[in-house]
Design an enzyme around this catalytic site. Structure first.
Site, PDB file in Angstrom:
ATOM      1  N   TYR A 161     -29.516 -17.134   5.358  1.00  0.00           N
ATOM      2  CA  TYR A 161     -30.295 -16.462   6.400  1.00  0.00           C
ATOM      3  C   TYR A 161     -31.794 -16.639   6.157  1.00  0.00           C
ATOM      4  O   TYR A 161     -32.547 -16.974   7.077  1.00  0.00           O
ATOM      5  CB  TYR A 161     -29.927 -14.978   6.421  1.00  0.00           C
ATOM      6  CG  TYR A 161     -30.580 -14.188   7.529  1.00  0.00           C
ATOM      7  CD1 TYR A 161     -30.119 -14.272   8.837  1.00  0.00           C
ATOM      8  CD2 TYR A 161     -31.662 -13.338   7.269  1.00  0.00           C
ATOM      9  CE1 TYR A 161     -30.703 -13.536   9.867  1.00  0.00           C
ATOM     10  CE2 TYR A 161     -32.257 -12.599   8.278  1.00  0.00           C
ATOM     11  CZ  TYR A 161     -31.774 -12.712   9.571  1.00  0.00           C
ATOM     12  OH  TYR A 161     -32.367 -11.994  10.582  1.00  0.00           O
ATOM     13  N   LYS A 165     -34.595 -18.528   8.561  1.00  0.00           N
ATOM     14  CA  LYS A 165     -35.737 -17.804   9.116  1.00  0.00           C
ATOM     15  C   LYS A 165     -37.065 -18.363   8.602  1.00  0.00           C
ATOM     16  O   LYS A 165     -38.069 -18.363   9.328  1.00  0.00           O
ATOM     17  CB  LYS A 165     -35.617 -16.314   8.812  1.00  0.00           C
ATOM     18  CG  LYS A 165     -34.440 -15.639   9.512  1.00  0.00           C
ATOM     19  CD  LYS A 165     -34.500 -15.809  11.032  1.00  0.00           C
ATOM     20  CE  LYS A 165     -33.392 -15.049  11.744  1.00  0.00           C
ATOM     21  NZ  LYS A 165     -33.466 -15.180  13.219  1.00  0.00           N
TER      22      LYS A 165
END
Length: 269
Positions: A161, A165
């Protein structure tokens, strides 16, 4: 200007708008006179958001999209232009989360799926939206990529993740330089922990306990606060802001909070 009247009539796509932060952004845009294309993979919830916007006098339409698929993102942008005659902005909000795990315990398939949605999906949205903004001669075009606090900081057990990002922030900065000469502002919003449906039916006392651990001011963010920031970035008030990754997390990214005894606590009385 000291108001947001500059956004009135602008056409914007908001992906992942069936719930949570995307829904709040779409609602805020519509309340301020923007024409919103609500996009999500969940058609039932997405159409419900459109009906809620219309019931309050706003203008919106729905288009179902899987942002990991090139042809569907292209079709989404084409739909917006066909429906409203132009495109002024895009909010790349669609994304998925990942379980907390040590890096080596994520499978390659899990990594690929998360990247396809959280990073490739943002690239696809930017690619086709920029083309439409330029072709339809929009003035004051904008793109907002919803990244995360995890796009600024590393985080144990969040390798997939956080890397996606961080990639979103990198895309934002590079594209901002590409299109600054054409008056298209491109920014990232990096939220901390917000009160969305991810908390499910968790008891209020549990939510409050986590809020005190996760946020320096002891509360979770309200999705409307993301909506207000996205509205500002879409307006003429923010035309000189581009290439920024704006963290909205009550300051938790600023550093470690160390408890300290005040010498004069009576000031709070």
């Amino acid at each position: 200007m000291t108001d947001f009247s500059s956004v009135k009539g602008k056409v914007a796509i908001v992906t992942g708008a069936a719930d949570g932060l995307g829904k709040a952004i779409a609602a805020c845009y519509a309340e301020n006179g923007m024409k919103v294309v609500v996009s999500d993979i969940n058609a039932d919830k997405g159409k419900q958001v459109v009906e809620e916007i219309k019931s309050r006098g706003g203008e919106a339409s729905f288009y179902q999209t899987d942002v990991s698929k090139e042809e569907e993102v292209q079709a989404l942008v084409d739909f917006a232009v066909a429906a409203y005659g132009r495109l002024d902005g895009l909010v790349n909000n669609a994304g998925i989360a990942a379980e907390s795990r040590p890096t080596h315990e994520f499978s390659v398939a899990e990594f690929d799926r998360l990247m396809a949605i959280d990073l490739r999906g943002v690239f696809l949205g930017m690619k086709f939206a920029v083309e439409a903004i330029l072709k339809t001669k929009s003035t004051g075009g904008f793109i907002i990529n919803v990244a995360s606090q995890a796009g600024i900081l590393g985080n144990s057990s969040m390798a997939t993740y956080a890397s996606a990002k961080h990639g979103v922030v990198g895309l934002t900065k590079s594209a901002a330089l590409d299109y600054a000469p054409y008056n298209i502002s491109i920014n990232a919003i990096c939220p901390g922990t917000f009160r969305t449906s991810i908390w499910g039916q968790a008891p209020e006392e549990v939510v409050s306990q986590y809020a005190k651990l996760l946020s320096p001011n002891g509360r979770l963010g309200d999705p409307k606060e993301i909506g207000h920031l996205a509205l500002f970035l879409a307006s003429d008030l923010a035309r000189y802001i581009s290439g920024s990754a704006i963290v909205i997390d009550a300051g938790s990214h600023a550093g470690k909070v160390t408890p300290v005894q005040w010498a004069h606590p009576e000031i709070l009385e």
